[in-house]
Enzyme design. Structure first.
Site, PDB file in Angstrom:
ATOM      1  N   GLY A 135       0.845  -1.198   0.000  1.00  0.00           N
ATOM      2  CA  GLY A 135       0.000   0.000   0.000  1.00  0.00           C
ATOM      3  C   GLY A 135       0.868   1.231   0.000  1.00  0.00           C
ATOM      4  O   GLY A 135       1.916   1.278  -0.661  1.00  0.00           O
ATOM      5  N   SER A 136       0.443   2.213   0.770  1.00  0.00           N
ATOM      6  CA  SER A 136       1.143   3.490   0.821  1.00  0.00           C
ATOM      7  C   SER A 136       2.633   3.292   1.150  1.00  0.00           C
ATOM      8  O   SER A 136       3.512   3.706   0.397  1.00  0.00           O
ATOM      9  CB  SER A 136       0.454   4.382   1.860  1.00  0.00           C
ATOM     10  OG  SER A 136       1.134   5.596   2.005  1.00  0.00           O
ATOM     11  N   ASP A 174      -2.307  -1.584  10.617  1.00  0.00           N
ATOM     12  CA  ASP A 174      -1.960  -1.903  12.002  1.00  0.00           C
ATOM     13  C   ASP A 174      -2.951  -2.873  12.648  1.00  0.00           C
ATOM     14  O   ASP A 174      -2.556  -3.749  13.419  1.00  0.00           O
ATOM     15  CB  ASP A 174      -1.899  -0.615  12.829  1.00  0.00           C
ATOM     16  CG  ASP A 174      -0.833   0.329  12.287  1.00  0.00           C
ATOM     17  OD1 ASP A 174       0.339  -0.079  12.236  1.00  0.00           O
ATOM     18  OD2 ASP A 174      -1.182   1.451  11.885  1.00  0.00           O
ATOM     19  N   GLU A 175      -4.218  -2.701  12.312  1.00  0.00           N
ATOM     20  CA  GLU A 175      -5.249  -3.471  13.007  1.00  0.00           C
ATOM     21  C   GLU A 175      -5.229  -4.955  12.633  1.00  0.00           C
ATOM     22  O   GLU A 175      -5.823  -5.768  13.339  1.00  0.00           O
ATOM     23  CB  GLU A 175      -6.631  -2.854  12.752  1.00  0.00           C
ATOM     24  CG  GLU A 175      -7.106  -2.851  11.302  1.00  0.00           C
ATOM     25  CD  GLU A 175      -6.636  -1.632  10.507  1.00  0.00           C
ATOM     26  OE1 GLU A 175      -5.676  -0.962  10.921  1.00  0.00           O
ATOM     27  OE2 GLU A 175      -7.238  -1.368   9.450  1.00  0.00           O
ATOM     28  N   GLN A 210      -2.209  -6.633  11.988  1.00  0.00           N
ATOM     29  CA  GLN A 210      -0.836  -7.146  12.098  1.00  0.00           C
ATOM     30  C   GLN A 210      -0.701  -8.287  13.105  1.00  0.00           C
ATOM     31  O   GLN A 210       0.090  -9.202  12.890  1.00  0.00           O
ATOM     32  CB  GLN A 210       0.123  -6.000  12.447  1.00  0.00           C
ATOM     33  CG  GLN A 210       0.335  -5.045  11.276  1.00  0.00           C
ATOM     34  CD  GLN A 210       1.284  -3.903  11.608  1.00  0.00           C
ATOM     35  OE1 GLN A 210       1.863  -3.846  12.686  1.00  0.00           O
ATOM     36  NE2 GLN A 210       1.436  -2.977  10.668  1.00  0.00           N
ATOM     37  N   HIS A 251       5.602   1.409  12.315  1.00  0.00           N
ATOM     38  CA  HIS A 251       4.817   2.092  13.357  1.00  0.00           C
ATOM     39  C   HIS A 251       4.830   1.183  14.578  1.00  0.00           C
ATOM     40  O   HIS A 251       4.768  -0.042  14.436  1.00  0.00           O
ATOM     41  CB  HIS A 251       3.401   2.334  12.835  1.00  0.00           C
ATOM     42  CG  HIS A 251       2.489   3.015  13.823  1.00  0.00           C
ATOM     43  ND1 HIS A 251       2.916   4.040  14.649  1.00  0.00           N
ATOM     44  CD2 HIS A 251       1.178   2.812  14.112  1.00  0.00           C
ATOM     45  CE1 HIS A 251       1.890   4.437  15.392  1.00  0.00           C
ATOM     46  NE2 HIS A 251       0.837   3.699  15.093  1.00  0.00           N
ATOM     47  N   ASP A 302       2.964   9.698  17.714  1.00  0.00           N
ATOM     48  CA  ASP A 302       2.345   9.544  16.394  1.00  0.00           C
ATOM     49  C   ASP A 302       0.825   9.547  16.519  1.00  0.00           C
ATOM     50  O   ASP A 302       0.125  10.259  15.789  1.00  0.00           O
ATOM     51  CB  ASP A 302       2.837   8.238  15.760  1.00  0.00           C
ATOM     52  CG  ASP A 302       2.347   8.057  14.338  1.00  0.00           C
ATOM     53  OD1 ASP A 302       2.944   8.676  13.440  1.00  0.00           O
ATOM     54  OD2 ASP A 302       1.381   7.313  14.128  1.00  0.00           O
ATOM     55  N   GLU A 355      -7.507  27.129   1.160  1.00  0.00           N
ATOM     56  CA  GLU A 355      -6.350  27.958   1.536  1.00  0.00           C
ATOM     57  C   GLU A 355      -5.509  27.368   2.670  1.00  0.00           C
ATOM     58  O   GLU A 355      -4.431  27.890   2.968  1.00  0.00           O
ATOM     59  CB  GLU A 355      -6.820  29.383   1.874  1.00  0.00           C
ATOM     60  CG  GLU A 355      -7.278  30.098   0.612  1.00  0.00           C
ATOM     61  CD  GLU A 355      -7.463  31.601   0.813  1.00  0.00           C
ATOM     62  OE1 GLU A 355      -6.945  32.140   1.790  1.00  0.00           O
ATOM     63  OE2 GLU A 355      -8.140  32.200  -0.029  1.00  0.00           O
TER      64      GLU A 355
HETATM   65  P1  NAD Z   1      -2.126   0.558   3.343  1.00  0.00           P
HETATM   66  O1  NAD Z   1      -3.509   0.386   3.872  1.00  0.00           O
HETATM   67  O2  NAD Z   1      -1.850   1.657   2.397  1.00  0.00           O
HETATM   68  O3  NAD Z   1      -1.649  -0.793   2.639  1.00  0.00           O
HETATM   69  C1  NAD Z   1      -1.812  -2.043   3.229  1.00  0.00           C
HETATM   70  C2  NAD Z   1      -1.348  -3.146   2.292  1.00  0.00           C
HETATM   71  O4  NAD Z   1      -1.350  -4.383   3.026  1.00  0.00           O
HETATM   72  C3  NAD Z   1      -2.219  -3.370   1.076  1.00  0.00           C
HETATM   73  O5  NAD Z   1      -1.368  -3.670  -0.011  1.00  0.00           O
HETATM   74  C4  NAD Z   1      -3.024  -4.611   1.461  1.00  0.00           C
HETATM   75  O6  NAD Z   1      -3.414  -5.365   0.324  1.00  0.00           O
HETATM   76  C5  NAD Z   1      -2.014  -5.377   2.275  1.00  0.00           C
HETATM   77  N1  NAD Z   1      -2.527  -6.340   3.257  1.00  0.00           N
HETATM   78  C6  NAD Z   1      -3.537  -6.176   4.135  1.00  0.00           C
HETATM   79  N2  NAD Z   1      -3.636  -7.257   4.929  1.00  0.00           N
HETATM   80  C7  NAD Z   1      -2.662  -8.114   4.555  1.00  0.00           C
HETATM   81  C8  NAD Z   1      -2.244  -9.400   5.004  1.00  0.00           C
HETATM   82  N3  NAD Z   1      -2.852 -10.039   6.013  1.00  0.00           N
HETATM   83  N4  NAD Z   1      -1.195  -9.979   4.385  1.00  0.00           N
HETATM   84  C9  NAD Z   1      -0.546  -9.349   3.384  1.00  0.00           C
HETATM   85  N5  NAD Z   1      -0.893  -8.134   2.916  1.00  0.00           N
HETATM   86  C10 NAD Z   1      -1.947  -7.528   3.490  1.00  0.00           C
HETATM   87  O7  NAD Z   1      -1.172   0.656   4.642  1.00  0.00           O
HETATM   88  P2  NAD Z   1      -0.100   1.817   5.001  1.00  0.00           P
HETATM   89  O8  NAD Z   1      -0.816   3.111   5.221  1.00  0.00           O
HETATM   90  O9  NAD Z   1       1.040   1.731   4.046  1.00  0.00           O
HETATM   91  O10 NAD Z   1       0.384   1.333   6.452  1.00  0.00           O
HETATM   92  C11 NAD Z   1       1.305   0.268   6.633  1.00  0.00           C
HETATM   93  C12 NAD Z   1       2.102   0.494   7.904  1.00  0.00           C
HETATM   94  O11 NAD Z   1       2.892   1.673   7.748  1.00  0.00           O
HETATM   95  C13 NAD Z   1       1.259   0.721   9.151  1.00  0.00           C
HETATM   96  O12 NAD Z   1       1.945   0.152  10.251  1.00  0.00           O
HETATM   97  C14 NAD Z   1       1.240   2.229   9.287  1.00  0.00           C
HETATM   98  O13 NAD Z   1       1.029   2.681  10.613  1.00  0.00           O
HETATM   99  C15 NAD Z   1       2.650   2.556   8.831  1.00  0.00           C
HETATM  100  N6  NAD Z   1       2.860   3.927   8.362  1.00  0.00           N
HETATM  101  C16 NAD Z   1       2.066   4.415   7.366  1.00  0.00           C
HETATM  102  C17 NAD Z   1       2.299   5.683   6.878  1.00  0.00           C
HETATM  103  C18 NAD Z   1       1.517   6.189   5.702  1.00  0.00           C
HETATM  104  O14 NAD Z   1       1.955   7.149   5.121  1.00  0.00           O
HETATM  105  N7  NAD Z   1       0.414   5.631   5.287  1.00  0.00           N
HETATM  106  C19 NAD Z   1       3.338   6.475   7.417  1.00  0.00           C
HETATM  107  C20 NAD Z   1       4.146   5.926   8.417  1.00  0.00           C
HETATM  108  C21 NAD Z   1       3.893   4.640   8.877  1.00  0.00           C
HETATM  109 MG    MG Z   2       1.452   9.046  11.814  1.00  0.00          MG
END
Ligand code: NAD
Ligand code: MG
Length: 339
Positions: free
Chosen positions: A25-26, A83-84, A86, A108, A191, A231
């Site tokens: 994902g992200s 996170d939920e 993991q 995280h 955070d 803005e």
């Molecule tokens: P996301 O929701 O964007 O992506 C999650 C990905 O995990 C998706 O590709 C989904 O298909 C996959 N997925 C879900 N369940 C799965 C499983 N059981 N097995 C394998 N793949 C699975 O998530 P994100 O926002 O990138 O967050 C990921 C971690 O990064 C979290 O711990 C978050 O707190 C941390 N984080 C995120 C950001 C952010 O910018 N979004 C910034 C810092 C830290």
């Molecule tokens: Mg944060």
């Protein structure tokens, strides 16, 4: 506070490792692609069968396997799923399958800090938490720069966890901007506080309340949107670039005077008292416990709140006005079809 840069790291410590990035994902797409572009030859992406992310990862020529397969193969497993989920992922797919002495990594601290995951004692456990969205982690890296990152070590079974974590952080671009040493507790609690009180919760509630106040007072929703939503970016950019004083230097004296006299009327002592309550809910684990219960129940109120918020008039007006400003979409950070 210790800050590390590329020169402090031995990136070779990660280059020769088998690295599994779970989730695409992200954050996942940014870690996987940056690792590969930094010369880590053996990177796989681990996803569940049928995941919508498989196609996106394969489009980048990344190898995709199941989380259990990845765990058996990897020296480093970076967990980048929501996170939920993991703890379930760890219990079902990682705990039994990870190699002896491998490293379990996070972006995280929530699951480790609140002990939703009890990692096997033979594992190294570290966190590399980029201080920016995944899309920026990738775009800054491609520009030859990086976003600052946090590094924390929870378990150091190998005696190398710190150096390995630092190498990982540098391989995804952190060492170009600075890698700050912290703990899982500090990262996790600050955070959650920041996103609830300012970045996500505080800011959006402030925006919506102000927008609705103007609309209720009879002003047009377009005007309310421009003044209270659009803005925000101009102001945030000025603060981002040079701090609050820089923003105040740039706006008119009238705006600056209004800032001093009205700002503290809005964010007064009662708001600070409730900020401390929110912090207390975070520190005590109450927030995390409630969020996990919500997940166990299938996220009913989370989904309802998301739906209601998306139906707010402010989103419809925003979509209409943004269509008048095509440059916004051209520079979009988020492309839902690719990442
Ligand atoms: P996301 O929701 O964007 O992506 C999650 C990905 O995990 C998706 O590709 C989904 O298909 C996959 N997925 C879900 N369940 C799965 C499983 N059981 N097995 C394998 N793949 C699975 O998530 P994100 O926002 O990138 O967050 C990921 C971690 O990064 C979290 O711990 C978050 O707190 C941390 N984080 C995120 C950001 C952010 O910018 N979004 C910034 C810092 C830290
Ligand atoms: Mg944060």
């Amino acid at each position: 506070m210790r800050v590390y840069y590329d020169r402090d790291a031995d990136v070779n410590m990660i280059k020769g490792k088998n690295v599994a990035v779970v989730g695409y994902g992200s954050q996942g797409h940014a870690h996987a692609l940056n690792l590969r572009d930094s010369g880590v030859k053996n990177v796989v992406v681990a996803l569940r069968e049928g995941s919508g992310s498989v196609e996106k990862a394969e489009a980048e020529q990344l190898k995709v396997v199941s989380p259990a397969e990845a765990a058996k193969w990897a020296d480093v497993v970076m967990v980048l799923t929501p996170d939920e989920g993991q703890a379930k992922l760890y219990n079902d797919d990682l705990r039994e399958n990870m190699k002896d002495g491998a490293a379990l990594a996070f972006a995280h601290g929530l699951n480790i800090h609140f002990r939703l995951i009890e990692p096997r004692p033979d594992l190294d456990v570290f966190m590399v938490a980029p201080k920016g969205p995944g899309h920026t982690v990738r775009s800054e890296y491609q520009r030859g720069a990086g976003v600052p990152m946090l590094l924390a070590i929870e378990q150091d079974a190998s005696g190398n966890a710190h150096d390995l974590g630092l190498a990982y952080a540098c391989a995804i671009g952190g060492g170009r901007a600075g890698v700050i040493g912290t703990s899982f507790r500090e990262e996790c609690e600050t955070d959650l506080f920041g996103e609830q009180v300012v970045l996500c919760g505080g800011l959006t509630s402030l925006i919506v309340a102000a927008y609705e106040t103007l609309v209720e007072a009879g002003y047009s929703s377009e005007m309310a949107y421009f003044e209270c939503v659009h803005e925000v970016k101009l102001i945030v950019d000025l603060i981002y670039e040079g701090g609050i004083a820089n923003m105040r230097y740039s706006v008119s004296n009238t705006a600056e005077y209004g800032d001093y006299v009205s700002g503290p009327r809005i964010i007064d002592d009662s708001v600070r008292a409730r900020m401390r309550e929110v912090l207390d809910d975070i520190q005590s684990g109450r927030f995390t416990k409630e969020w996990m219960l919500e997940n166990a129940a299938g996220q009913p109120s989370f989904k309802a709140m998301r739906r209601r918020a998306a139906e707010n008039d402010i989103e419809k007006v925003g979509a209409k006005l943004r269509a008048m400003m095509p440059w916004i979409a051209e520079n979009a950070l988020v492309d839902k079809s690719r990442n």
